[in-house]
Design an enzyme around this catalytic site. Sequence first.
Site: not given
Ligand code: CBF
Length: 841
Positions: A374, A567-568, A573
Site C-alpha cells: 500500500h 484525510k490523515r 498529502k
Molecule cells: O490502499 C489503501 C490506502 O492505503 C494507504 O492509506 C496506506 O496506509 N498505505 C495509502 O496511503 C493510500 O494511498 C491507499 O489508498
Amino acid sequence: PPASIPEPQREAWLKHQVSGFKDKDAFETDVVRHVETTLARSMFNCDESAAYAACSLAFRDRLVLEWNRTQQRQTFSDSKRVYYLSLEFLMGRALDNAMLNIGQKDVAKAGLADLGFRIEDVIEQEHDAALGNGGLGRLAACFLDSLASLNYPAWGYGLRYRYGIFKQEIIDGYQVEVPDYWLDFNPWEFPRHDVTVDIQFYGNVHKSTDGSGKTVAHWEGGETVKAVAYDVPVPGYATPTTNNLRLWSSKAASGEFDFQKFNSGEYESSVADQQRAETISAVLYPNDNLERGKELRLKQQYFWVAASLYDIVRRFKKSKRAWKEFPDQVAIQLNDTHPTLAVVELQRILVDLEGLEWDEAWNIVVNTFGYTNHTVLPEALEKWSVGLFQHLLPRHLQIIYDINLFFLQSVERAFPNDRDLLGRVSIIEESQPKMVRMAFLAIVGSHKVNGVAELHSDLIKTTIFKDFVNIFGPDKFTNVTNGITPRRWLHQANPRLSELIKTKTGGEDFLTDLTLLNKIELSVNDKDFRKEWAEIKLANKVRLAKHIKASTGVSVNPSALFDVQVKRIHEYKRQQLNIFGVIHRYLTLKALTPDERKKQLPRVSIFGGKAAPGYWMAKQIIHLINSVGFVVNNDKDIGDLLKVVFLEDYNVSKAEIITPASDISEHISTAGTEASGTSNMKFVLNGGLIIGTCDGANIEITREVGENNIFLFGNLAEDVEDLRHSHTYGAHTVDPDLAKVFEAIESGTFGDQQDFAGMITAVRDHGDYYLVSDDFHSYIETHAIIDEAYRDQEGWITKCITSVARMGFFSSDRCINEYAEGIWNIEPLPVDKSDSGLGKG
Ligand code: CBF
C-alpha cells in the site's frame, strides 16, 4: 469441537426455531422487549441511547440468524475460503449499515417513530468502531462489505483494540489526543470465551533428532498469552450472506488474577501478569504510513497472526484433507506487511508441528499467500531488528534465516556472480543492527504481489521491488486498483442522491452493479433531474453547515463553494500546500477594493484529519490551519468571501456527512507518493469534483471521468527525483507568491511566527522534499480556474453528473472480483434468497 444436538432432539429445536422480525409490529415488539428485559428499563426510562441499544439488539438478532446459516452453508459446501488478515478494520457505525443491507430501514424508521424516536437521532448514538488509521483500514472494511455482498466465503481477522484510534480534540488551535472508549457499549460483537488460543513468546529453541534421523526443532519456555475470539457479523447487501470478522483480544493465560501472590501480600503484582497480557490488544498504533519498530507492535503482529492461523489450520484439519490441498481450500491475503509473520508461522506449523518436509511445506505456504503493498514511502516499510526477533520469536528468526538462505541460493543459481544483487534482495539487511525486511519476506512468501492503483503498481515494479521482478518474472506482480463500497458511500451517506439515481437507472441494481450508473448520463440535460440534483447538493451542504456551526461555532454560507480536504495529516498529502493557498487567497482578497471584493466567489475551506501524536510537523500544520481560520473568520473585510474551518475528530461517520456536501475536494499529494487514495473516489461518487495531482487513483479517475471533469495540476511523478536533486545541488528559489505567504506568516499575521517556522524552513531551507514551492503556482492557477468553472453553475452540474455516471469502475465489488479471480482463485457460494430464514424486507 462444539457438541451437536442428537437427531431425536432436533425436532424440538426446529419447533422453537427463532425468527427475526418481519414487519413493523414485530420490530416494535423486539425493541420493547429488549428495552424491558435486556436493558432492564421501561418507557418511563428510555432515552435515545437506550433506544439505540434496543434497536441494535433487534437488528443484531436478525443478523445472527443469517450469520449462523451462512457459516453452516459455507462449512457444508466445503468450498475454498479467503481470509483477509488486516491489522486495521475501520468499520465506522454498524446500525445504519445493517438496516440498509438487510433492507429494513423503512420499517425501523416507522417503528421507532411509533415508539417516540427519530431514526437519525438513534443512529447518532452509535460510537464509531475506529480500529484503523486511514485508507488502509477503511479499504479493509469496504472489502468485507463487498465480500459478503458478492457471497464469497470469507473471514476477516484482526485485533480487538480496547482503545481504537484516539479521539482528537482541538484546544486553542492545537490537537489534543484523548482516549477512545468505544467498547463501553458495543452490541455488535460476540465474545467467544470458548474459542481461545495460547500464544507463546520468548523462550528458546533446541533441536533433537527423531526416529528417522530427521532434525526437529522445539520452541520451549517463555511466556504464554491467551487470545480470545470476538466475532462481528458482516451483513452483505440484499443477500442473506453474513460473513464473520474475528477480532482477537489478549488475556493472561494463567487466568484473571493470581491468588497466591495476593494472599502473600503482593497486591500489585497479583494483577501485573493480567495487565501485561492485556496490553497486547490495548492500543492501535496511531501512525499512518510510518513504522517505528516497537517491540509491542511486533508482539501484536505475532499474537494476531498466530491466533488466526491456528484457527484457519484447525478448520482445515476438520476436513481431513491432505496438506497439499491446503491452498485449494485456503487463500490468505496479507493487507500490507503487518501480517507477514503468518508466512513464517505457517511454515513453522507445517514443518515443526505437522512434520512436513521443508520444500513441501514451503510450496503450500507460497501458494496460500498473496501480499498487497500500500505504499512506496520508505518510512512506512516495516523492518525489525534481528535482535528483537531473536528475543521475542527465536524459532521464527531461524525459519526466516532458512527461507532467506534457500531464496538467495536460488537467486545465485539464476544470476551467478552478482553479489550486489544478493545484498539488495536479502531478507536480512546487513546494517548495524541487522534488520529483517518484512516486505521482501512477504514477496518471497507469496504467489502474487499487488499494488493498489496503476501508477503505484508500476512504481513498485520499477523502484522498491525492481530486483524481485527480475528474479520472479513480471507475472508475480499485478495491480488491483482500489475501490469503495457504494452501499455505505452512496446509499447510506447520500440517501437522496441514491434515490434520484435509482429513478434513472431503473431500480437499485446500480448498488450491486455500479457500472449501471452510466445510465444517468442520458439524463444530463433533463431539467428536472438537474434541478433535483442541485437541490440535493445544497441540502447536503446545509446539513454540513449546521455541523460546522455546532462543532466550531463558525457560520458558513451554504451557497459558497465548499472546498474540502479531509484525510490523515501528512506532509506528503500536503495540507500545508492547501493552507498556504488559502493564505494566498486571503492576501489577494485583502488587497482588493470593497467593490472588487464583491465580485469574488465565496469559499469555505474545510479541513479535517488526525496527526499521529508524535508527528510534530503534522501538528504544526493543524495549528496553522486553526490560526488562519481564527484570523480570516473574524476579519470584517472578508465576511463570507472566505471561511476556514478545521473539523475535529474526523472519522467514518463524519465522512458520511462531509463527503456528500463537497463541491471540490483536494487530493494533492506530491506525485508518486499516494499509493491510491480512496476518498477521491468517494467525493466524485457523491457529485463533487476534485483538484488533484497526477498521483495514485487520480490518474484512473481522470481516465474514467474525462480530463474536462477534473482539475489536475503540478509536476509529474517522473520529474520528482530530478526536482529534488536540483533543490539539493542547484539554486532553489521559492515561488514569489509563496514567498509572500511566508512573509505574512513571519510578520505574525497568524500569531507567533515561531509556531510555524518548521513548515517554512522545510520548504525554503531544507530542500522542499514534497515540492510545495514547485507546485504552488500551478496550484493557485488551477484554483482560479475552479472559481471560474463554479460560476457557471449549469456547466458545473453537467460536469458533476457526467463524472458520477462514469464512476462505475471504482466499486470495491470490482476489486474483490479481481482479487478472487486473479489472486485467490475462489468462487462465490450461490445463495437462494428464499433459502434465507428471514426473507428480505
Ligand atoms: O490502499 C489503501 C490506502 O492505503 C494507504 O492509506 C496506506 O496506509 N498505505 C495509502 O496511503 C493510500 O494511498 C491507499 O489508498
